[in-house]
Design an enzyme around this catalytic site. Structure first.
Site, PDB file in Angstrom:
ATOM      1  N   THR A   1     -15.096 -30.413 -13.212  1.00 57.04           N
ATOM      2  CA  THR A   1     -16.127 -31.234 -12.574  1.00 57.04           C
ATOM      3  C   THR A   1     -16.444 -32.477 -13.391  1.00 57.04           C
ATOM      4  O   THR A   1     -16.422 -33.601 -12.883  1.00 57.04           O
ATOM      5  CB  THR A   1     -17.401 -30.402 -12.373  1.00 57.04           C
ATOM      6  OG1 THR A   1     -17.091 -29.278 -11.541  1.00 57.04           O
ATOM      7  CG2 THR A   1     -18.481 -31.231 -11.704  1.00 57.04           C
TER       8      THR A   1
ATOM      9  N   ARG B   1      -5.500 -26.481 -17.858  1.00 57.28           N
ATOM     10  CA  ARG B   1      -4.833 -25.201 -17.595  1.00 57.28           C
ATOM     11  C   ARG B   1      -3.900 -25.312 -16.392  1.00 57.28           C
ATOM     12  O   ARG B   1      -2.812 -24.756 -16.379  1.00 57.28           O
ATOM     13  CB  ARG B   1      -5.868 -24.108 -17.360  1.00 57.28           C
ATOM     14  CG  ARG B   1      -6.597 -23.651 -18.613  1.00 57.28           C
ATOM     15  CD  ARG B   1      -7.386 -22.382 -18.370  1.00 57.28           C
ATOM     16  NE  ARG B   1      -8.469 -22.609 -17.430  1.00 57.28           N
ATOM     17  CZ  ARG B   1      -9.715 -22.902 -17.789  1.00 57.28           C
ATOM     18  NH1 ARG B   1     -10.016 -23.008 -19.069  1.00 57.28           N
ATOM     19  NH2 ARG B   1     -10.652 -23.079 -16.882  1.00 57.28           N
TER      20      ARG B   1
ATOM     21  N   LYS C   1     -23.174 -28.387 -24.496  1.00 55.12           N
ATOM     22  CA  LYS C   1     -24.405 -28.086 -25.251  1.00 55.12           C
ATOM     23  C   LYS C   1     -24.329 -26.730 -25.963  1.00 55.12           C
ATOM     24  O   LYS C   1     -24.860 -26.566 -27.062  1.00 55.12           O
ATOM     25  CB  LYS C   1     -25.642 -28.136 -24.355  1.00 55.12           C
ATOM     26  CG  LYS C   1     -25.666 -27.179 -23.159  1.00 55.12           C
ATOM     27  CD  LYS C   1     -25.121 -27.850 -21.927  1.00 55.12           C
ATOM     28  CE  LYS C   1     -25.201 -26.992 -20.692  1.00 55.12           C
ATOM     29  NZ  LYS C   1     -24.616 -27.686 -19.512  1.00 55.12           N
TER      30      LYS C   1
ATOM     31  N   ILE D   1     -29.760 -38.705 -17.849  1.00 52.70           N
ATOM     32  CA  ILE D   1     -30.880 -39.294 -18.586  1.00 52.70           C
ATOM     33  C   ILE D   1     -30.435 -39.603 -20.019  1.00 52.70           C
ATOM     34  O   ILE D   1     -30.046 -38.691 -20.747  1.00 52.70           O
ATOM     35  CB  ILE D   1     -32.085 -38.328 -18.635  1.00 52.70           C
ATOM     36  CG1 ILE D   1     -32.531 -37.939 -17.221  1.00 52.70           C
ATOM     37  CG2 ILE D   1     -33.239 -38.961 -19.395  1.00 52.70           C
ATOM     38  CD1 ILE D   1     -33.577 -36.839 -17.205  1.00 52.70           C
TER      39      ILE D   1
ATOM     40  N   GLU E   1     -24.164 -20.978 -10.437  1.00 51.24           N
ATOM     41  CA  GLU E   1     -22.874 -20.314 -10.538  1.00 51.24           C
ATOM     42  C   GLU E   1     -22.969 -18.902  -9.963  1.00 51.24           C
ATOM     43  O   GLU E   1     -24.054 -18.361  -9.740  1.00 51.24           O
ATOM     44  CB  GLU E   1     -22.448 -20.234 -12.007  1.00 51.24           C
ATOM     45  CG  GLU E   1     -22.362 -21.566 -12.715  1.00 51.24           C
ATOM     46  CD  GLU E   1     -21.182 -22.392 -12.275  1.00 51.24           C
ATOM     47  OE1 GLU E   1     -20.247 -21.820 -11.661  1.00 51.24           O
ATOM     48  OE2 GLU E   1     -21.172 -23.605 -12.557  1.00 51.24           O
TER      49      GLU E   1
ATOM     50  N   ASP F   1     -29.447 -22.015 -21.172  1.00 51.96           N
ATOM     51  CA  ASP F   1     -28.949 -23.390 -21.063  1.00 51.96           C
ATOM     52  C   ASP F   1     -30.012 -24.388 -21.514  1.00 51.96           C
ATOM     53  O   ASP F   1     -29.733 -25.316 -22.287  1.00 51.96           O
ATOM     54  CB  ASP F   1     -28.535 -23.673 -19.616  1.00 51.96           C
ATOM     55  CG  ASP F   1     -28.143 -25.117 -19.385  1.00 51.96           C
ATOM     56  OD1 ASP F   1     -27.003 -25.484 -19.711  1.00 51.96           O
ATOM     57  OD2 ASP F   1     -28.992 -25.894 -18.883  1.00 51.96           O
TER      58      ASP F   1
ATOM     59  N   LYS G   1     -30.119 -27.116 -24.907  1.00 48.83           N
ATOM     60  CA  LYS G   1     -30.470 -28.536 -24.833  1.00 48.83           C
ATOM     61  C   LYS G   1     -31.696 -28.859 -25.688  1.00 48.83           C
ATOM     62  O   LYS G   1     -31.749 -29.885 -26.367  1.00 48.83           O
ATOM     63  CB  LYS G   1     -30.708 -28.920 -23.374  1.00 48.83           C
ATOM     64  CG  LYS G   1     -29.477 -28.758 -22.498  1.00 48.83           C
ATOM     65  CD  LYS G   1     -29.830 -28.906 -21.015  1.00 48.83           C
ATOM     66  CE  LYS G   1     -28.607 -28.727 -20.136  1.00 48.83           C
ATOM     67  NZ  LYS G   1     -28.941 -28.772 -18.694  1.00 48.83           N
TER      68      LYS G   1
END
Length: 453
Positions: free
Chosen positions: A31, A63, A123, A154, A208, A219, A223
């Site tokens: 992505t 891959r 991250k 951002i 996901e 996550d 960050k």
């Protein structure tokens, strides 16, 4: 002696023309990688003008080589071996957008060992292995840039390190996970429970199939670790962060927060205190009229309180292929400008932050001092004052007490907003409250953030 302006500019023009292209090797073409390729190709001239030299993708490791060829065509060399990119002499900077913390660590450290700059949107890699990676980069005098790893579109790292460079940062707070913000928005706007809102997020591609990193707050904590390091000059302390996701959040609390004039957001907070730094991710109540409460869907926002600039706020997309690519390419532009200058001037690098000797401690959970929301199930509506009195006995400042609006299938509930109190003292008060005969079930507690200057 006077020199004709055209004559004086001519050598500069020739010098610029002589600056060679920055050659990029990319590991991963999913992505983010595909978005980076598209934006580099589409805006090639503008990017070169801003960077002072051309930036060209020359090699990609993937891959699935057939799929990769369908994205980049025959203009880019392809390989199935990521180490080939990390070590190739014709690559100046390695863009790592494959993700993960195992092989990615090896690729990045190998690239650095070969004198290559690194740009990453990973991250998790930096939160877990950042200290080692930044130390290696410092020793080799190369740049590690990571704007895309924090808040996607951002430019918050650049804001902290450059725009607010004159300031002492007091706190940073942000909605820095688009998936959980989308879920919370749906729970509030459509009255969905958590499971239904998550299913909708997955159906639309915001979450996901395994959404654990997002909904458990991991996550966001990755960050936040990077934000705190840049804001306060502290080492990366992901292991010490207090992390609470939204999986246990009930729709009744979203509704009760609205009743009290608040909205619930998953907030990452890094706040400097005399004894150390608060480093925490959890669902909190934010005043409904506050700008942060207006950040809905998958959008992100970060607010910074600093001594000279005061309050500043940064808003943008929290996910997306080209949105992340925008940050990745901005880092490439920094590399193009800084390549060849003294390592101490490498702005995207954490620099002194990566090896601070006067490292600030991370405050334990019990020492965090905030206001709180309590939802207390009771057997009868006339027990509201009993609940307030019980908290007051334990030195918990009670700012507001109310009865929750009636809802189908939900018994009487007393809602309490406290004044600021240490978490340890609140925990003891709630434990005592829970033992009272008037209380009909588990007491729910959430922190309240005013986000004021």
């Amino acid at each position: 002696m006077y020199r004709d302006p055209v004559e004086s500019l001519e050598p500069l023009h020739h010098r610029q023309a002589a600056i060679r292209t920055l050659r990029v090797g990319m590991i991963g073409i999913g992505t983010v990688g595909s978005g980076t390729f598209r934006v580099l190709a589409r805006n090639r001239a503008d990017i070169a003008a801003r960077a002072g030299r051309s930036i060209e993708l020359v090699m990609v490791a993937a891959r699935n080589l057939e799929r990769a060829a369908g994205i980049v065509g025959d203009s880019v060399a392809l390989t199935a071996d990521a180490m080939h990119v990390a070590t190739h002499p014709d690559v100046d900077v390695v863009v790592e957008v494959a993700g993960g913390t195992g092989p990615a660590r090896d690729w990045v450290l190998t690239a650095i060992a070969h004198g290559k700059h690194v740009v990453t949107a990973n991250k998790a890699l930096l939160a877990v292995h950042g200290a080692e990676i930044f130390a290696a980069a410092r020793e080799k005098g190369v740049i590690v840039a990571y704007e895309g790893a924090v808040a996607v579109s951002i430019p918050i790292i650049k804001a902290l390190r450059e725009g607010l460079a004159a300031n002492r940062i007091e706190w940073v707070a942000g909605i820095i996970n688009g998936t959980t913000n989308f879920i919370l928005s749906k729970m509030r706007d459509e009255g969905l429970d958590f499971a239904a809102a998550l299913a909708q997020a997955q159906a639309l591609g915001y979450a996901e199939a395994d959404p654990s990193f997002d909904i458990e707050g991991i996550d966001a904590a990755h960050k936040l670790t990077l934000l705190a390091a840049n804001a306060f000059g502290m080492p990366l302390r992901f292991a010490d962060a207090q992390v609470e996701g939204i999986t246990a959040l009930q729709g009744v609390d979203v509704a009760c927060a609205e009743q009290l004039g608040y909205r619930i957001k998953l907030l990452g907070v890094a706040r400097r205190q005399a004894a150390g730094v608060e480093l925490r991710v959890q669902p909190v109540l934010v005043p409904a009229a506050h700008l942060m409460a207006q950040v809905n869907g998958s959008m992100n926002a970060v607010m910074v309180k600093s001594d000279a600039a005061g309050l500043t706020m940064y808003y943008g997309a929290g996910a997306g292929s080209e949105q992340t690519a925008s940050a990745v390419i901005a880092d490439l532009v920094d590399v193009a400008r800084l390549d060849g200058v003294h390592a101490a001037q490498h702005v995207p690098h954490l620099g002194v932050h990566a090896h601070a000797t006067n490292a600030l401690a991370v405050l334990p959970r019990a020492a965090v001092h905030t206001s709180h929301y309590l939802r207390v199930p009771v057997h009868a509506l006339d027990q509201i004052q009993t609940i307030a009195a019980s908290l007051a006995e334990r030195k918990v400042p009670v700012r507001q007490v109310a009865l929750a609006a009636e809802r189908p299938g939900v018994g009487p509930q007393v809602l309490v907003l406290t004044g600021p109190v240490e978490q340890g003292a609140l925990d003891l008060a709630v434990h005592a409250l829970q033992a009272r005969a008037e209380v009909a079930g588990p007491v729910t507690t959430l922190r309240v953030e005013s986000l004021e200057g």
